[in-house]
Design an enzyme around this catalytic site. Sequence first.
Site, PDB file in Angstrom:
ATOM      1  CG  HIS A 107     -32.150  36.729  -5.967  1.00 21.16           C
ATOM      2  ND1 HIS A 107     -31.460  37.457  -6.896  1.00 21.16           N
ATOM      3  CD2 HIS A 107     -31.880  35.427  -6.242  1.00 21.16           C
ATOM      4  CE1 HIS A 107     -30.812  36.636  -7.706  1.00 21.16           C
ATOM      5  NE2 HIS A 107     -31.057  35.394  -7.346  1.00 21.16           N
ATOM      6  CG  ASP A 110     -31.580  40.616  -5.378  1.00 15.07           C
ATOM      7  OD1 ASP A 110     -30.588  40.095  -4.869  1.00 15.07           O
ATOM      8  OD2 ASP A 110     -32.128  40.209  -6.421  1.00 15.07           O
TER       9      ASP A 110
HETATM   10  C1  XLS Z   1     -26.451  32.625 -11.319  1.00 16.78           C
HETATM   11  C2  XLS Z   1     -27.834  32.751 -11.767  1.00 16.78           C
HETATM   12  C3  XLS Z   1     -28.729  33.614 -10.883  1.00 16.78           C
HETATM   13  C4  XLS Z   1     -30.169  33.365 -11.188  1.00 16.78           C
HETATM   14  C5  XLS Z   1     -31.120  33.848 -10.146  1.00 16.78           C
HETATM   15  O1  XLS Z   1     -25.564  32.158 -12.019  1.00 16.78           O
HETATM   16  O2  XLS Z   1     -27.817  33.217 -13.075  1.00 16.78           O
HETATM   17  O3  XLS Z   1     -28.378  34.944 -11.017  1.00 16.78           O
HETATM   18  O4  XLS Z   1     -30.539  33.928 -12.407  1.00 16.78           O
HETATM   19  O5  XLS Z   1     -30.935  33.254  -8.932  1.00 16.78           O
END
Ligand code: XLS
Length: 442
Positions: A107, A110
């Site tokens: 993201h 991140d």
């Molecule tokens: C949350 C999601 C998230 C997505 C990315 O439950 O899995 O981590 O994979 O935003």
Amino acid sequence: MTVLIGNTEYFKNISKITFEGKDSKNPLAFKWYDENCVVNGKTMKEHLRFAVAYWHTFCGAGDDPFGPGTKQFPWDAAGNVLDAAKNRMDAAFEFITKLGVPYYCFHDTDVAGDEGSVFDIEKRLAVLVEKAQQMQKASGVKLLWGTANVFSNPRYMNGASTNPDFNVLSNAAVQVKNAIDATIALGGTGYVFWGGREGYMSLHNTNTKKELDHMGQFLRMARDYGRQHGFTGTFLIEPKPMEPTKHQYDFDSQTVMGFLEKQGLADDFKINVEVNHATLAGHSFAHELRMAADAQKLGSIDANKGDYQNGWDTDEFPTNIYEVTEAMLEILQAGGFSDGGINFDAKLRRNSTDVEDMFIAHISGMDTFARALLIADDILKNSPYLDMRNKRYSSFGSGKGFDFERGKLQMSDLYAHALEVGEPELRSGKQEYLEQLISTYI
Ligand code: XLS
Ligand code: NI
Ligand code: NI
């Protein structure tokens, strides 16, 4: 892949993870994942296309609703956000290259941190994208997919593209635009939308029709922006039925595919299936894979496992060989991944605090998938598994059944056929036989 160590070596006691084979008892070695091993014409590396999730692995310190994080990441110690972000990236590339994983996913926040306005994030992201470009080049590690975190920051508490406030929606657009730009700059082949708060907490205050249309409009705009700016990869929606919202619009694969068709997005989007999201929706992982694959929409997967005694997204590392074999059967039958892969959207338990735990968790997950790949390939090639399923439908292969499939019959023809054949024979579905067959091949 060169092991890449920045100014500081963060994982000092751990060297490059190697393949030692199935008799090894070394927790820091691969037992099944041999990246060069060829299975049905492709190497394991090409089949599985593993990715490390930046958020869980380098950002998630283990906090839960009952307590703060338990891990003190040395890369977070720097006094300011930008320095911490740079150190975090050094740690990330050291970890990824020591593990020998070819891809990562992130993201925007991140890598750049979530502090300040969306324009503050934009400034830091630009610096970190440049650093990532250099590190990718030096290590050979690639970006599988990028995404924007438009669900954590308080500004998104009522949603992002489905927020009732247009000002919030436009802030989300800044992050999504920048995350698409970053994905393009880093050569990512996928761009994921996980609608974390694109849903509702209460029907009383929500205009669901408006929100769904806004989401469609927003996604068309994001797609057009990406395409105009050189993104040739795949856009993906990651379904999840709930959590953090009571109801999430992207409930499951079939719901998302209906939405994509309705909103004119079907040509550009595929599905990113996550194990624990499937089970939260009351499905098996294999079911979600099958539904996506049937529509040629199986794009990528987020690998993890849930806890069958708990009802939330526990995001544990996958270890269940039977469940993963069932998944690999679906993935292989769908023809494997093209530009998607297997992203470990999984986190350590809060009380797993040793540095080596990060490595062990990934190695164990990778071995589970590698072993499942070998078993699934064996089942498909050397067992009656597929043949038995095909034979169940053989009555549609010729004669009236064949005509029915092609729309050539009327109800009266079905009536006449039933009259001719009389009471049909009972034919066993052979479920237990097939379940036993999978165990036998494991
Ligand atoms: C949350 C999601 C998230 C997505 C990315 O439950 O899995 O981590 O994979 O935003
Ligand atoms: Ni996910
Ligand atoms: Ni998840």
